[in-house]
Write a protein that holds these residues in place. Sequence first.
Motif, short mmCIF file in Angstrom:
data_model
loop_
_atom_site.label_atom_id
_atom_site.label_comp_id
_atom_site.label_asym_id
_atom_site.label_seq_id
_atom_site.Cartn_x
_atom_site.Cartn_y
_atom_site.Cartn_z
N ASP A 198 11.87 -6.00 -7.95
CA ASP A 198 12.96 -6.51 -7.12
C ASP A 198 12.60 -6.28 -5.66
N PRO A 199 13.00 -7.21 -4.80
CA PRO A 199 12.60 -7.12 -3.39
C PRO A 199 12.90 -5.76 -2.75
N GLN A 200 14.02 -5.15 -3.13
CA GLN A 200 14.36 -3.88 -2.46
C GLN A 200 13.47 -2.72 -2.90
N LEU A 201 12.66 -2.94 -3.95
CA LEU A 201 11.76 -1.88 -4.42
C LEU A 201 10.34 -2.05 -3.92
N VAL A 202 10.08 -3.20 -3.31
CA VAL A 202 8.71 -3.51 -2.88
C VAL A 202 8.26 -2.53 -1.79
N GLY A 203 9.18 -2.24 -0.86
CA GLY A 203 8.82 -1.43 0.31
C GLY A 203 8.25 -0.07 -0.05
N GLU A 204 8.85 0.59 -1.03
CA GLU A 204 8.39 1.94 -1.35
C GLU A 204 6.97 1.94 -1.94
N VAL A 205 6.65 0.86 -2.66
CA VAL A 205 5.30 0.78 -3.23
C VAL A 205 4.29 0.47 -2.12
N LEU A 206 4.68 -0.44 -1.25
CA LEU A 206 3.78 -0.78 -0.15
C LEU A 206 3.55 0.42 0.78
N ASP A 207 4.61 1.21 1.00
CA ASP A 207 4.45 2.42 1.82
C ASP A 207 3.42 3.36 1.20
N LEU A 208 3.45 3.46 -0.13
CA LEU A 208 2.50 4.34 -0.80
C LEU A 208 1.07 3.84 -0.60
N VAL A 209 0.88 2.53 -0.67
CA VAL A 209 -0.47 1.99 -0.44
C VAL A 209 -0.93 2.29 0.98
N ARG A 210 0.00 2.20 1.92
CA ARG A 210 -0.37 2.55 3.31
C ARG A 210 -0.76 4.02 3.42
N ASP A 211 -0.06 4.87 2.68
CA ASP A 211 -0.42 6.30 2.68
C ASP A 211 -1.83 6.49 2.11
N LEU A 212 -2.13 5.77 1.05
CA LEU A 212 -3.46 5.90 0.44
C LEU A 212 -4.53 5.46 1.43
N LYS A 213 -4.24 4.38 2.11
CA LYS A 213 -5.18 3.89 3.11
C LYS A 213 -5.40 4.95 4.19
N ALA A 214 -4.29 5.53 4.65
CA ALA A 214 -4.39 6.55 5.70
C ALA A 214 -5.20 7.75 5.21
N ALA A 215 -5.11 8.03 3.91
CA ALA A 215 -5.83 9.17 3.34
C ALA A 215 -7.29 8.83 3.03
N GLY A 216 -7.68 7.56 3.28
CA GLY A 216 -9.10 7.23 3.16
C GLY A 216 -9.53 6.57 1.87
N SER A 217 -8.59 6.11 1.07
CA SER A 217 -8.98 5.44 -0.17
C SER A 217 -9.71 4.14 0.14
N THR A 218 -10.58 3.75 -0.77
CA THR A 218 -11.25 2.44 -0.71
C THR A 218 -10.52 1.54 -1.69
N ILE A 219 -9.99 0.42 -1.17
CA ILE A 219 -9.08 -0.39 -1.98
C ILE A 219 -9.46 -1.86 -1.92
N VAL A 220 -9.45 -2.51 -3.09
CA VAL A 220 -9.48 -3.98 -3.12
C VAL A 220 -8.19 -4.41 -3.81
N MET A 221 -7.39 -5.19 -3.12
CA MET A 221 -6.12 -5.59 -3.73
C MET A 221 -5.87 -7.07 -3.58
N ALA A 222 -5.21 -7.63 -4.60
CA ALA A 222 -4.77 -9.02 -4.54
C ALA A 222 -3.28 -9.01 -4.30
N THR A 223 -2.81 -9.85 -3.40
CA THR A 223 -1.38 -9.90 -3.15
C THR A 223 -0.94 -11.26 -2.65
N HIS A 224 0.33 -11.57 -2.94
CA HIS A 224 0.95 -12.75 -2.35
C HIS A 224 1.80 -12.36 -1.15
N GLU A 225 1.87 -11.05 -0.85
CA GLU A 225 2.69 -10.57 0.27
C GLU A 225 1.86 -10.63 1.55
N MET A 226 1.97 -11.74 2.26
CA MET A 226 1.13 -11.90 3.45
C MET A 226 1.44 -10.86 4.52
#
Length: 275
Positions: A198-226
Amino acid sequence: MTASMERTADPAARPVLDVQGVHKRFGDHPVLRGIDLTVDRHEVVVLIGASGSGKSTLLKTINLLEQIDDGRILLARASAGERGAAADGTEMEDITDPRIDPDRVRARIGVVFQHYNLFPHMNVLDNVTLAARQVFGASRSEAERTGLALLTRIGLADKAKEYPDRLSGGQQQRVAIARAIATDPELLLLDEITSALDPQLVGEVLDLVRDLKAAGSTIVMATHEMSFARRVADRVVYLKDGVIVESGPPEQIFDDPQREETREFLARVRDPFGE
Ligand SMILES: Nc1ncnc2c1ncn2[C@@H]1O[C@H](COP(=O)(O)OP(=O)(O)OP(=O)(O)O)[C@@H](O)[C@H]1O
Ligand SMILES: [Mg+2]
Protein backbone atom coordinates in the motif's frame (compact mmCIF):
# COMPACT_ATOMS: atom_id res chain seq x y z
CA MET A 1 24.28 12.47 -1.42
CA THR A 2 27.74 13.96 -1.10
CA ALA A 3 29.03 10.79 0.48
CA SER A 4 27.72 8.68 -2.37
CA MET A 5 29.26 10.98 -4.94
CA GLU A 6 32.57 10.72 -3.15
CA ARG A 7 32.26 6.98 -3.23
CA THR A 8 31.41 6.95 -6.91
CA ALA A 9 34.41 9.10 -7.67
CA ASP A 10 36.67 6.90 -5.58
CA PRO A 11 39.53 5.86 -7.86
CA ALA A 12 39.98 2.73 -5.75
CA ALA A 13 36.43 1.62 -6.57
CA ARG A 14 36.47 -2.02 -7.53
CA PRO A 15 33.77 -4.03 -9.19
CA VAL A 16 31.67 -6.44 -7.20
CA LEU A 17 29.73 -7.54 -10.24
CA ASP A 18 30.65 -7.65 -13.90
CA VAL A 19 27.97 -8.73 -16.37
CA GLN A 20 29.53 -9.31 -19.78
CA GLY A 21 27.59 -9.74 -22.99
CA VAL A 22 24.74 -11.64 -21.39
CA HIS A 23 22.07 -13.11 -23.63
CA LYS A 24 18.99 -14.93 -22.44
CA ARG A 25 16.06 -16.21 -24.43
CA PHE A 26 12.86 -17.99 -23.46
CA GLY A 27 12.01 -20.27 -26.36
CA ASP A 28 12.43 -18.09 -29.42
CA HIS A 29 11.89 -14.88 -27.46
CA PRO A 30 15.17 -13.06 -26.75
CA VAL A 31 14.76 -11.33 -23.39
CA LEU A 32 18.34 -10.18 -22.69
CA ARG A 33 20.29 -9.21 -25.78
CA GLY A 34 23.87 -8.50 -24.86
CA ILE A 35 23.86 -6.90 -21.40
CA ASP A 36 27.11 -5.35 -20.17
CA LEU A 37 26.99 -3.95 -16.65
CA THR A 38 29.69 -3.38 -14.07
CA VAL A 39 28.75 -2.55 -10.48
CA ASP A 40 31.38 -1.17 -8.12
CA ARG A 41 31.55 -1.83 -4.41
CA HIS A 42 29.15 0.47 -2.49
CA GLU A 43 27.41 1.42 -5.70
CA VAL A 44 23.62 1.48 -6.02
CA VAL A 45 22.46 0.71 -9.54
CA VAL A 46 18.77 1.06 -10.32
CA LEU A 47 17.21 -0.71 -13.31
CA ILE A 48 14.27 1.03 -14.92
CA GLY A 49 12.29 0.10 -18.01
CA ALA A 50 8.87 -0.94 -19.18
CA SER A 51 7.20 -4.10 -18.01
CA GLY A 52 8.78 -7.01 -19.89
CA SER A 53 12.03 -5.18 -20.65
CA GLY A 54 14.05 -7.83 -18.82
CA LYS A 55 14.80 -6.30 -15.40
CA SER A 56 13.73 -9.31 -13.33
CA THR A 57 15.33 -11.72 -15.75
CA LEU A 58 18.62 -9.88 -15.44
CA LEU A 59 18.44 -10.03 -11.63
CA LYS A 60 17.61 -13.74 -11.82
CA THR A 61 20.56 -14.50 -14.06
CA ILE A 62 22.84 -12.78 -11.53
CA ASN A 63 21.42 -14.94 -8.76
CA LEU A 64 21.69 -18.01 -11.02
CA LEU A 65 17.95 -18.60 -10.96
CA GLU A 66 18.00 -18.39 -14.75
CA GLN A 67 20.74 -19.85 -16.90
CA ILE A 68 22.24 -17.54 -19.51
CA ASP A 69 22.66 -18.51 -23.16
CA ASP A 70 25.73 -16.44 -23.86
CA GLY A 71 28.19 -14.15 -22.10
CA ARG A 72 29.34 -14.47 -18.51
CA ILE A 73 28.83 -12.98 -15.07
CA LEU A 74 31.68 -12.32 -12.67
CA LEU A 75 31.28 -11.77 -8.93
CA ALA A 76 33.94 -10.60 -6.51
CA ARG A 77 35.25 -13.70 -4.84
CA ALA A 78 35.62 -12.33 -1.31
CA SER A 79 33.30 -13.88 1.24
CA ALA A 80 31.95 -12.09 4.29
CA GLY A 81 34.90 -13.24 6.34
CA GLU A 82 37.45 -12.00 3.84
CA ARG A 83 36.52 -8.36 3.53
CA GLY A 84 40.00 -7.27 4.53
CA ALA A 85 41.54 -9.30 1.76
CA ALA A 86 39.02 -7.94 -0.70
CA ALA A 87 40.09 -4.39 0.05
CA ASP A 88 43.52 -5.07 -1.38
CA GLY A 89 42.51 -6.34 -4.76
CA THR A 90 39.53 -8.44 -5.49
CA GLU A 91 39.53 -11.50 -7.60
CA MET A 92 36.54 -11.92 -9.84
CA GLU A 93 34.98 -15.34 -10.19
CA ASP A 94 32.97 -16.48 -13.21
CA ILE A 95 29.75 -17.57 -11.51
CA THR A 96 28.25 -18.71 -14.81
CA ASP A 97 30.94 -21.36 -15.15
CA PRO A 98 28.97 -24.63 -15.12
CA ARG A 99 31.36 -26.11 -12.57
CA ILE A 100 30.31 -23.54 -9.96
CA ASP A 101 28.07 -24.61 -7.10
CA PRO A 102 25.07 -22.25 -7.37
CA ASP A 103 24.24 -22.52 -3.67
CA ARG A 104 27.69 -21.29 -2.76
CA VAL A 105 27.22 -18.30 -5.08
CA ARG A 106 23.72 -17.54 -3.78
CA ALA A 107 25.06 -17.50 -0.24
CA ARG A 108 27.06 -14.41 -1.24
CA ILE A 109 24.08 -12.56 -2.71
CA GLY A 110 21.10 -11.22 -0.74
CA VAL A 111 17.81 -11.17 -2.62
CA VAL A 112 14.43 -9.61 -1.95
CA PHE A 113 11.54 -9.92 -4.38
CA GLN A 114 8.27 -8.14 -4.82
CA HIS A 115 6.15 -10.54 -2.87
CA TYR A 116 6.75 -11.28 0.72
CA ASN A 117 9.63 -13.60 1.06
CA LEU A 118 9.27 -14.72 4.64
CA PHE A 119 8.66 -18.26 5.85
CA PRO A 120 5.18 -18.06 7.37
CA HIS A 121 5.76 -20.88 9.87
CA MET A 122 8.80 -19.21 11.46
CA ASN A 123 8.90 -16.19 13.69
CA VAL A 124 10.66 -13.02 12.57
CA LEU A 125 13.91 -13.74 14.37
CA ASP A 126 14.11 -17.30 13.01
CA ASN A 127 13.46 -15.96 9.51
CA VAL A 128 16.31 -13.49 9.86
CA THR A 129 18.77 -15.97 11.36
CA LEU A 130 18.00 -19.06 9.28
CA ALA A 131 20.68 -18.60 6.63
CA ALA A 132 23.37 -17.71 9.15
CA ARG A 133 22.61 -20.92 11.03
CA GLN A 134 22.01 -23.29 8.13
CA VAL A 135 24.30 -21.99 5.40
CA PHE A 136 27.09 -20.44 7.43
CA GLY A 137 26.93 -22.72 10.46
CA ALA A 138 26.60 -19.97 13.05
CA SER A 139 25.46 -21.06 16.50
CA ARG A 140 21.91 -20.14 17.46
CA SER A 141 23.05 -17.66 20.13
CA GLU A 142 25.53 -16.00 17.79
CA ALA A 143 22.98 -15.79 14.96
CA GLU A 144 20.33 -14.44 17.31
CA ARG A 145 22.62 -11.77 18.66
CA THR A 146 23.28 -10.56 15.10
CA GLY A 147 19.62 -10.99 14.16
CA LEU A 148 18.39 -8.94 17.10
CA ALA A 149 20.90 -6.20 16.34
CA LEU A 150 19.58 -6.11 12.78
CA LEU A 151 15.96 -6.00 13.92
CA THR A 152 16.85 -3.17 16.27
CA ARG A 153 18.48 -1.34 13.38
CA ILE A 154 15.29 -1.61 11.30
CA GLY A 155 13.08 -0.72 14.27
CA LEU A 156 11.43 -4.11 14.61
CA ALA A 157 13.14 -5.67 17.62
CA ASP A 158 9.80 -5.84 19.42
CA LYS A 159 8.48 -8.10 16.63
CA ALA A 160 11.24 -10.72 16.96
CA LYS A 161 8.92 -13.42 18.24
CA GLU A 162 5.94 -12.56 16.03
CA TYR A 163 4.96 -14.59 13.00
CA PRO A 164 5.00 -12.79 9.63
CA ASP A 165 1.22 -12.68 9.24
CA ARG A 166 1.04 -10.42 12.31
CA LEU A 167 3.16 -7.77 10.55
CA SER A 168 2.15 -5.14 8.03
CA GLY A 169 3.36 -5.55 4.44
CA GLY A 170 5.95 -2.84 4.95
CA GLN A 171 7.22 -4.48 8.12
CA GLN A 172 7.39 -7.83 6.35
CA GLN A 173 9.46 -6.36 3.53
CA ARG A 174 11.79 -4.73 6.07
CA VAL A 175 12.24 -8.12 7.74
CA ALA A 176 12.87 -9.67 4.31
CA ILE A 177 15.58 -7.07 3.72
CA ALA A 178 17.04 -7.74 7.18
CA ARG A 179 17.12 -11.44 6.33
CA ALA A 180 18.83 -10.74 3.02
CA ILE A 181 21.61 -8.75 4.69
CA ALA A 182 21.96 -10.93 7.80
CA THR A 183 24.85 -12.89 6.31
CA ASP A 184 26.61 -9.75 5.10
CA PRO A 185 26.36 -10.51 1.36
CA GLU A 186 28.67 -8.96 -1.19
CA LEU A 187 25.71 -7.89 -3.29
CA LEU A 188 22.04 -7.17 -2.70
CA LEU A 189 19.45 -7.69 -5.43
CA LEU A 190 16.08 -6.00 -4.88
CA ASP A 191 13.28 -6.60 -7.36
CA GLU A 192 10.25 -4.30 -7.10
CA ILE A 193 10.29 -4.62 -3.36
CA THR A 194 7.63 -1.95 -2.86
CA SER A 195 5.24 -2.74 -5.69
CA ALA A 196 2.99 -5.02 -3.65
CA LEU A 197 2.71 -2.49 -0.82
CA ASP A 198 0.00 0.00 0.00
CA PRO A 199 1.30 3.48 -0.83
CA GLN A 200 1.53 4.51 2.83
CA LEU A 201 3.91 1.60 3.53
CA VAL A 202 6.28 2.28 0.65
CA GLY A 203 8.16 5.05 2.46
CA GLU A 204 9.41 2.94 5.34
CA VAL A 205 10.86 0.34 2.98
CA LEU A 206 12.50 2.95 0.80
CA ASP A 207 13.99 4.62 3.90
CA LEU A 208 15.56 1.31 4.83
CA VAL A 209 17.15 0.99 1.40
CA ARG A 210 18.57 4.48 1.81
CA ASP A 211 20.02 3.41 5.16
CA LEU A 212 21.64 0.40 3.53
CA LYS A 213 23.12 2.61 0.87
CA ALA A 214 24.48 4.96 3.52
CA ALA A 215 26.01 1.97 5.29
CA GLY A 216 27.85 1.00 2.11
CA SER A 217 25.85 -1.87 0.67
CA THR A 218 26.28 -2.73 -3.00
CA ILE A 219 22.82 -2.89 -4.52
CA VAL A 220 21.22 -3.65 -7.87
CA MET A 221 17.52 -2.95 -7.80
CA ALA A 222 14.64 -2.87 -10.24
CA THR A 223 11.89 -0.38 -9.55
CA HIS A 224 8.98 1.46 -11.09
CA GLU A 225 9.34 4.21 -8.45
CA MET A 226 11.16 6.86 -10.44
CA SER A 227 11.29 9.30 -7.53
CA PHE A 228 13.01 6.67 -5.46
CA ALA A 229 15.40 5.77 -8.26
CA ARG A 230 16.38 9.41 -8.41
CA ARG A 231 17.00 9.67 -4.68
CA VAL A 232 18.87 6.43 -4.07
CA ALA A 233 20.70 5.56 -7.29
CA ASP A 234 24.31 6.27 -8.01
CA ARG A 235 23.54 5.10 -11.51
CA VAL A 236 20.29 4.53 -13.36
CA VAL A 237 20.18 1.96 -16.14
CA TYR A 238 17.36 2.15 -18.67
CA LEU A 239 16.52 -1.22 -20.22
CA LYS A 240 14.39 -1.63 -23.28
CA ASP A 241 13.63 -4.98 -24.92
CA GLY A 242 16.61 -6.60 -23.25
CA VAL A 243 19.14 -3.93 -24.21
CA ILE A 244 20.67 -1.18 -22.08
CA VAL A 245 19.67 1.94 -23.99
CA GLU A 246 21.24 4.44 -21.63
CA SER A 247 22.85 4.54 -18.23
CA GLY A 248 24.17 7.34 -16.09
CA PRO A 249 23.74 9.31 -12.90
CA PRO A 250 20.09 10.02 -12.02
CA GLU A 251 20.43 13.72 -12.85
CA GLN A 252 21.42 12.81 -16.39
CA ILE A 253 18.83 10.11 -16.98
CA PHE A 254 15.92 12.00 -15.49
CA ASP A 255 16.78 15.61 -16.36
CA ASP A 256 18.87 15.34 -19.48
CA PRO A 257 18.47 11.95 -21.14
CA GLN A 258 20.67 11.54 -24.17
CA ARG A 259 18.54 9.07 -26.05
CA GLU A 260 15.15 9.62 -27.59
CA GLU A 261 13.90 6.22 -26.33
CA THR A 262 14.75 7.20 -22.75
CA ARG A 263 12.88 10.47 -23.14
CA GLU A 264 9.84 8.67 -24.50
CA PHE A 265 9.86 6.13 -21.67
CA LEU A 266 10.12 8.81 -19.01
CA ALA A 267 7.38 10.88 -20.58
CA ARG A 268 5.16 7.80 -20.52
CA VAL A 269 5.79 6.95 -16.87
CA ARG A 270 5.32 10.56 -15.82
CA ASP A 271 2.06 10.87 -17.72
CA PRO A 272 0.77 7.38 -18.44
CA PHE A 273 -2.49 8.66 -19.94
CA GLY A 274 -0.91 11.49 -21.92
CA GLU A 275 -0.87 11.64 -25.66
N1 LIG B 1 10.20 -18.17 -17.11
C1 LIG B 1 9.84 -17.52 -18.22
N2 LIG B 1 9.41 -18.19 -19.30
C2 LIG B 1 9.07 -17.54 -20.44
N3 LIG B 1 9.13 -16.21 -20.59
C3 LIG B 1 9.55 -15.48 -19.54
C4 LIG B 1 9.92 -16.09 -18.30
N4 LIG B 1 10.29 -15.12 -17.44
C5 LIG B 1 10.15 -13.97 -18.11
N5 LIG B 1 9.72 -14.16 -19.36
C6 LIG B 1 9.49 -13.13 -20.38
O1 LIG B 1 10.66 -12.35 -20.46
C7 LIG B 1 10.36 -10.99 -20.67
C8 LIG B 1 11.03 -10.15 -19.61
O2 LIG B 1 10.42 -10.41 -18.37
P1 LIG B 1 10.94 -9.76 -17.03
O3 LIG B 1 10.14 -10.37 -15.95
O4 LIG B 1 12.40 -9.86 -16.95
O5 LIG B 1 10.52 -8.24 -17.24
P2 LIG B 1 10.56 -7.02 -16.22
O6 LIG B 1 11.34 -5.94 -16.87
O7 LIG B 1 11.00 -7.50 -14.90
O8 LIG B 1 9.01 -6.59 -16.17
P3 LIG B 1 8.16 -6.00 -14.93
O9 LIG B 1 8.47 -4.54 -14.88
O10 LIG B 1 6.74 -6.26 -15.33
O11 LIG B 1 8.54 -6.72 -13.69
C9 LIG B 1 8.84 -10.91 -20.68
O12 LIG B 1 8.42 -10.89 -22.01
C10 LIG B 1 8.41 -12.16 -19.99
O13 LIG B 1 7.17 -12.58 -20.45
MG1 LIG C 1 10.10 -7.61 -13.03
